[in-house]
Write an enzyme that holds these catalytic residues in place. Structure first.
Site, PDB file in Angstrom:
ATOM      1  N   TRP A  32       0.820  -1.213   0.000  1.00  0.00           N
ATOM      2  CA  TRP A  32       0.000   0.000   0.000  1.00  0.00           C
ATOM      3  C   TRP A  32       0.855   1.265   0.000  1.00  0.00           C
ATOM      4  CZ3 TRP A  32      -0.394  -4.014   3.429  1.00  0.00           C
ATOM      5  CH2 TRP A  32       0.303  -3.874   4.639  1.00  0.00           C
ATOM      6  N   GLU A  45      -5.682   0.653   5.674  1.00  0.00           N
ATOM      7  CA  GLU A  45      -5.866   1.132   7.042  1.00  0.00           C
ATOM      8  C   GLU A  45      -6.924   0.325   7.790  1.00  0.00           C
ATOM      9  OE1 GLU A  45      -3.961   2.866   8.670  1.00  0.00           O
ATOM     10  OE2 GLU A  45      -2.748   3.741   7.069  1.00  0.00           O
ATOM     11  N   TYR A  90     -12.400  -9.779  12.791  1.00  0.00           N
ATOM     12  CA  TYR A  90     -13.134  -8.515  12.931  1.00  0.00           C
ATOM     13  C   TYR A  90     -13.967  -8.252  11.681  1.00  0.00           C
ATOM     14  CZ  TYR A  90     -10.677  -7.118  17.172  1.00  0.00           C
ATOM     15  OH  TYR A  90     -10.193  -7.040  18.441  1.00  0.00           O
ATOM     16  N   CYS A 216      14.766  10.647  24.056  1.00  0.00           N
ATOM     17  CA  CYS A 216      13.799   9.791  24.755  1.00  0.00           C
ATOM     18  C   CYS A 216      14.006   9.822  26.271  1.00  0.00           C
ATOM     19  CB  CYS A 216      13.929   8.361  24.227  1.00  0.00           C
ATOM     20  SG  CYS A 216      12.724   7.229  24.944  1.00  0.00           S
TER      21      CYS A 216
END
Length: 375
Positions: A32, A45, A90, A216
């Site tokens: 994609w 997505e 799902y 970080c």
DNA sequence: AATACGGGGGC
DNA sequence: GCCCCAGTATT
């Protein structure tokens, strides 16, 4: 309102440059990412929601080949869409996907909408997917927050607690909004996610390979393994089921249609959720004796003939549906001629490619096939 | 705010 | 076994 941001302006600039450079060099070659077609971005997505990249790739290729654009998807049979989704999980995603495609044809003449308001109004599209499409397909300034980004940002800022709890997620969204590289929103969002997926992983993050390690806080504190804190999860519940594979001597079997919600739930109560509203073998919850429970159920659904037949036990199947751990006992029930069942489908055991089924049903079919091969 | 929804890969 | 993943809709 906003907490003071943890990077100075020059630091932020360097942070963006480092991560974008890293992404340009190390990003994975994913199907994609070949173009900016909003349709393909959208499909990817949706498929990627709560689903790993490796699992999605083959589905994405097949799905886009079969439904190359919005209109093709909108005009397809729902069963065909579900069939292409079968095994991915799902399944409401697939139903919503087609509903949204029809929405796009109806309301936008088949052209994928390009505004936040219109994209967010599509079935199955929430805040994350809206921002992903806006940034990746249309280059608009919208920061995404999903599992990867939330973890990356939480470590950058050394955020405590469950990230999905209370207002924490919104706070992470605000930070993500602030970090977003204005020159390259799509690449930026994908870079943040890529970092989370490949370097800043849930366990054992590879800080030595991280392009933004020096920014970080979790790393500075040595707490990268403790952040984010574990999510509270619902306790798993065991469920015992028995299922009947009714076959004739030509290897054909009976499949029941997707259970409907609401009406007519006189039969085994939560079977609908356990078979994912897909085609399935006759299945019943087991209380004590699997065979007698199953016989009783079949008598109602299939008629008296089934009750007389022998039930040949197959190997036990284990399957998980969200928090349920299903243990299912399948039985082979042989017939000279299959009984007629209203609404049921008859098809070859070895060929499930023509109907949408969950992986639970696939597992049962495989077990039945193995037994048939040995006889 | 809590819950339901699939399935698998990694350790 | 346990964790959790490019989340969303519903209650």
């Amino acid at each position: 309102m906003n907490a003071p941001f943890f990077l100075t302006a020059p630091e932020l600039k360097q942070f963006r440059a480092k991560l974008l450079d890293w992404f340009a060099t190390y990003q994975r070659d994913l199907p994609w990412r070949r173009d900016r077609d909003p349709y393909r971005i959208w499909i990817s997505e949706i498929m990627l929601q709560q689903t790993r990249v490796a699992a999605v790739i083959p589905y994405f290729e097949k799905f886009c080949a079969r439904f190359p654009d919005v209109r093709a998807l909108a005009e397809a049979d729902e069963a065909e869409v579900l069939r292409m989704w079968s095994g991915l999980g799902y399944y409401s995603r697939a139903r919503n996907l087609q509903a949204a495609a029809q929405q796009i044809v109806r309301e936008h003449g088949g052209t994928f909408p390009a505004t936040e308001q219109h994209i967010r109004a599509l079935r199955g599209i929430g805040k994350y997917t809206t921002n992903a499409i806006l940034s990746i397909a249309f280059g608009k300034h919208h920061a995404v927050v999903e599992g990867n980004v939330a973890r990356v940002v939480a470590r950058l800022e050394a955020v405590r607690g469950d990230l999905r709890e209370g207002s924490r997620w919104e706070s992470l969204q605000r930070t993500a909004d602030h970090l977003l590289a204005p020159d390259a929103p799509g690449n930026w969002n994908q870079a943040m996610m890529e970092l989370g997926a490949t370097i800043c992983t849930p366990r054992s993050p590879q800080c030595l390979l991280c392009p933004v390690e020096k920014f970080c806080r979790a790393r500075k504190l040595g707490r990268q393994d403790l952040i984010p804190e574990k999510r509270k999860k619902r306790a798993t519940v065991g469920v015992q089921l028995a299922t009947a594979v009714l076959v004739d001597d030509r290897g054909r079997c009976i499949l029941l249609p997707p259970p409907k919600n609401g009406a007519g739930k006189a039969l085994a109560d939560d079977i609908p959720t356990l078979v994912s509203k897909m085609w399935h073998f006759p299945t019943v919850a087991v209380s004590e004796d699997p065979v007698s429970d199953l016989r009783g159920y079949l008598k109602n659904v299939v008629g008296a003939t089934a009750v007389l037949s022998r039930f040949v036990p197959l190997r036990k199947i284990r399957h998980a549906v969200t928090y349920r751990a299903i243990s299912l006992l399948p039985f082979l029930v042989k017939f000279k001629e299959l009984p007629r069942v209203r609404g049921a489908k008859i098809l070859l055991l070895k060929d499930f490619s023509s109907v949408p089924v969950s992986n639970l049903t696939r597992k049962v079919a495989r077990a039945a096939l193995e037994a048939a091969d040995h006889s």
